[in-house]
Design a protein around this motif. Sequence first.
Motif, short mmCIF file in Angstrom:
data_model
loop_
_atom_site.label_atom_id
_atom_site.label_comp_id
_atom_site.label_asym_id
_atom_site.label_seq_id
_atom_site.Cartn_x
_atom_site.Cartn_y
_atom_site.Cartn_z
N THR A 260 8.55 7.94 -29.68
CA THR A 260 9.39 7.38 -28.68
C THR A 260 10.30 8.53 -28.16
O THR A 260 10.56 9.49 -28.76
CB THR A 260 10.61 6.60 -29.57
N GLU B 3 17.24 3.57 -22.19
CA GLU B 3 15.83 3.29 -22.41
C GLU B 3 15.26 4.02 -23.31
O GLU B 3 15.29 5.23 -23.21
CB GLU B 3 15.37 2.82 -20.81
N SER B 4 14.10 3.40 -23.78
CA SER B 4 13.11 4.16 -24.53
C SER B 4 11.76 3.96 -23.93
O SER B 4 11.62 2.92 -23.67
CB SER B 4 13.35 4.11 -26.00
N THR B 5 10.88 5.19 -23.99
CA THR B 5 9.62 4.91 -23.48
C THR B 5 8.55 5.08 -24.84
O THR B 5 8.97 6.07 -25.88
CB THR B 5 8.87 6.06 -22.46
N VAL B 6 7.96 4.15 -25.28
CA VAL B 6 7.16 4.24 -26.55
C VAL B 6 6.00 4.00 -26.27
O VAL B 6 5.35 3.48 -25.55
CB VAL B 6 7.48 2.90 -27.21
N GLU C 179 1.98 4.20 -28.57
CA GLU C 179 1.62 3.65 -29.95
C GLU C 179 0.30 4.32 -29.85
O GLU C 179 -0.46 4.07 -29.28
CB GLU C 179 1.46 2.18 -30.22
N LYS D 51 -1.02 1.40 -26.92
CA LYS D 51 0.21 1.03 -26.11
C LYS D 51 1.19 1.90 -25.55
O LYS D 51 1.58 2.82 -26.34
CB LYS D 51 0.87 0.03 -26.61
N TYR E 173 4.82 1.47 -23.26
CA TYR E 173 5.96 0.52 -22.80
C TYR E 173 7.36 1.19 -22.72
O TYR E 173 7.68 2.07 -23.39
CB TYR E 173 5.77 -0.85 -23.36
N LYS E 174 8.32 0.57 -22.02
CA LYS E 174 9.63 0.56 -22.01
C LYS E 174 10.16 -0.22 -22.90
O LYS E 174 9.83 -1.48 -23.10
CB LYS E 174 10.16 0.47 -20.68
N SER E 175 11.27 0.15 -23.75
CA SER E 175 12.13 -0.84 -24.42
C SER E 175 13.52 -0.44 -24.33
O SER E 175 13.85 0.74 -23.56
CB SER E 175 11.85 -0.65 -25.85
N GLY E 176 14.50 -1.25 -24.67
CA GLY E 176 15.78 -0.89 -24.57
C GLY E 176 16.18 0.24 -25.25
O GLY E 176 15.51 0.59 -26.44
#
Length: 124
Positions: free
Chosen positions: A72, A89-92, A94, A103, A105-108
């Motif tokens: 993250t 935001e966080s860029t994750v 996996e 994967k 993706y961006k998340s809050g």
Amino acid sequence: MKKSNMVAVAAAVTLMISGCSVMSKLDATSGAEVTQETLKSFKTGKTRREDVIAVLGHPPQKSEVLGNEVWTYPYTRITAMPFAPNVSESTVFEFGKNGLLLKAYKSGGVPGKSGNPMLDAAGM
């Protein structure tokens, strides 16, 4: 339109544009900003951990979920311009056991976890 009016409008627009660029230098930021273009450059099943590190550096947060490694990269920006939106935001990423990207993706963001006391106090 009269020439004097056109000059006044041009001066006002120039002032607003220059004001925005000065204010953006005053924004408070923390973490790694990952643009959508950068995120799209990482390909599922092909991108390796080393590829992400080469572009973004080592992740500040690592965890394991169901045997997969999760990285993250949080990012926070508090704008100096009134009424301009803040970013949290966080860029994750996996990765599977083979080290390849599953994967991305961006998340809050995670409020209060930026590592910057000013941003944490603002709840960002």
